[in-house]
Scaffold this active site. Structure first.
Site, PDB file in Angstrom:
ATOM      1  CB  CYS A   1     -15.345 -10.661 -27.431  1.00 50.64           C
ATOM      2  SG  CYS A   1     -15.167 -10.318 -25.662  1.00 50.64           S
TER       3      CYS A   1
ATOM      4  CB  CYS B   1      -6.251  -6.650 -33.550  1.00 49.95           C
ATOM      5  SG  CYS B   1      -7.744  -5.620 -33.480  1.00 49.95           S
TER       6      CYS B   1
END
Length: 398
Positions: free
Chosen positions: A228, A350
């Site tokens: 990714c 995140c």
């Protein structure tokens, strides 16, 4: 003492219009705005960027205390001046805003967390539901201004050499012993025009983000897939740790991101990189059982990085969270097939929500009982000073 100028103040209002009325991303808006007037100096540019971000960050607080209608960004600016203890000039645009009323309103409402911390109702409820008492601490930290952190590109330099070179370029930095390749700017400034950046000696990358590539436990010569990759901040870090030896396959579903990664890689001196677009399941099938290491830095809510992306809290929705949880689950299930038996995979986000982090890993391990084992996991919290990240390293056993 802050002195407002018409041109820079109008630039802030125009930026807010684009962010809230047109739904554009704050960082892109600021970048575009600052390019429009070459006469603005460093102080003007800093005022425009920091004031815009601050009003976006405290949007709900300002709108509530000033009773601003949607789209009345002059009133938001007036509220920001008052609550920041700055002088509000007698401009026509500020007519009708009474500083005493704004301050009284703030005193009355500051005990309500979702108003004081400027967050949507649903997000405040979700954060408390998932994190309990910790949510208040992290929410306060997420409203602080993010430090600017650089990562020394060890393919071309080392930390001390870079720090000295930047000092000669009028960029002062400090070290943090917990982050071996990180330099923290002492003052926010544009580092992208420095000779050091153009020479590929560093990347801008938050310290929390800098923990992910080393967590993969890679060695030079390995075959690594960054599945990714996006524009490749972590990919470039992987290349530096591998000393350009072995092979990195960077993958993404959007070609323009991979094109940007290639540009960044050339500047950084990376030579062991291959990029591949993910078009369908066949793109993954071709790489089955081929990687020593796989990095899955998956799409997420981004709640760990609200310090630097405060507009995200106004763009997120419960539906987005539901959809991203399903996407994360699918990526873990499908992309792990590219890992060799005995290889290791890192799942990272995140986000600070357990539903996106350890709960996803627990669900994956339960669905693949005996096939994978959890080696280690780490949480990096916004209250610790940098962005919030989660990472878990899994070993493929069979």
């Amino acid at each position: 003492m802050l002195k407002l100028h018409r041109s820079t103040t109008q630039a802030v209002i125009t930026s807010l219009d684009m962010i809230f009325n047109e739904g554009r991303y704050a960082d892109k808006v600021i970048e575009k705005t600052l390019k429009q007037n070459s006469k603005w100096g460093a102080r003007d540019r800093r005022f425009i960027a920091e004031t815009t971000y601050d009003i976006v960050r405290w949007y709900r607080t300002l709108r509530t205390t000033t009773k601003a209608e949607e789209g009345d960004h002059w009133k938001l600016l007036a509220g920001w001046l008052i609550l920041s203890d700055y002088h509000m000039p007698p401009w026509e645009e500020f007519k009708g805003v009474n500083p005493k009323d704004v301050l009284q309103s703030y005193q009355k409402l500051k005990g309500i967390r979702k108003i004081k911390e400027s967050i949507p109702d649903w997000l405040d409820e979700l954060g408390e539901q998932e994190l309990g008492n910790r949510w208040s601490t992290e929410l306060t930290a997420l409203n602080e201004e993010a430090p600017v952190v650089l990562r020394a590109n060890t393919l071309k330099t080392n930390l001390r050499e870079l720090q000295e070179k930047l000092y000669d370029e009028n960029v002062e930095t400090s070290l943090d012993e917990n982050f071996p390749d990180a330099l923290i700017l002492k003052q926010r400034q544009n580092v992208f025009t420095t000779p050091s950046f153009k020479e590929g000696l560093f990347e801008v990358q938050d310290a929390g983000s800098q923990r992910i590539a080393p967590f993969l436990h890679i060695e030079p010569g390995m075959r690594v897939i960054d599945a990714c990759a996006g524009a490749g901040g972590k990919t470039l870090h992987l290349a530096a740790l591998m000393k350009n030896k072995g092979r990195i396959v960077a993958m993404d579903v959007e070609q323009w991101k991979l094109d940007e990664l290639q540009k960044r890689a050339r500047r950084a001196g990376v030579s062991n990189l291959e990029t591949r677009i993910i078009e369908n399941s066949k793109s993954l099938k071709r790489l089955e059982n081929s990687a020593d290491r796989v990095l899955l830095d998956v799409p997420c809510s981004g709640l760990g990085v609200l310090k630097r992306n405060p507009d995200a809290k106004w763009k997120l929705s419960p539906e987005f969270i539901t959809n991203v949880l399903k996407l994360q689950e699918n990526i873990l299930a499908d992309y792990g097939t590219m890992l060799k038996v005995g290889g290791e995979m890192v799942y990272s986000t995140c986000s600070i929500l357990p539903s996106e982090n350890q709960q996803q890993v627990e669900k994956f391990l339960k669905a693949n009982a005996g096939k994978y084992t959890l080696q280690e996991e780490e949480h990096h919290w916004p209250s610790e000073g940098f962005d919030g990240f989660y990472m878990a390293r899994l070993k493929k056993e069979s």
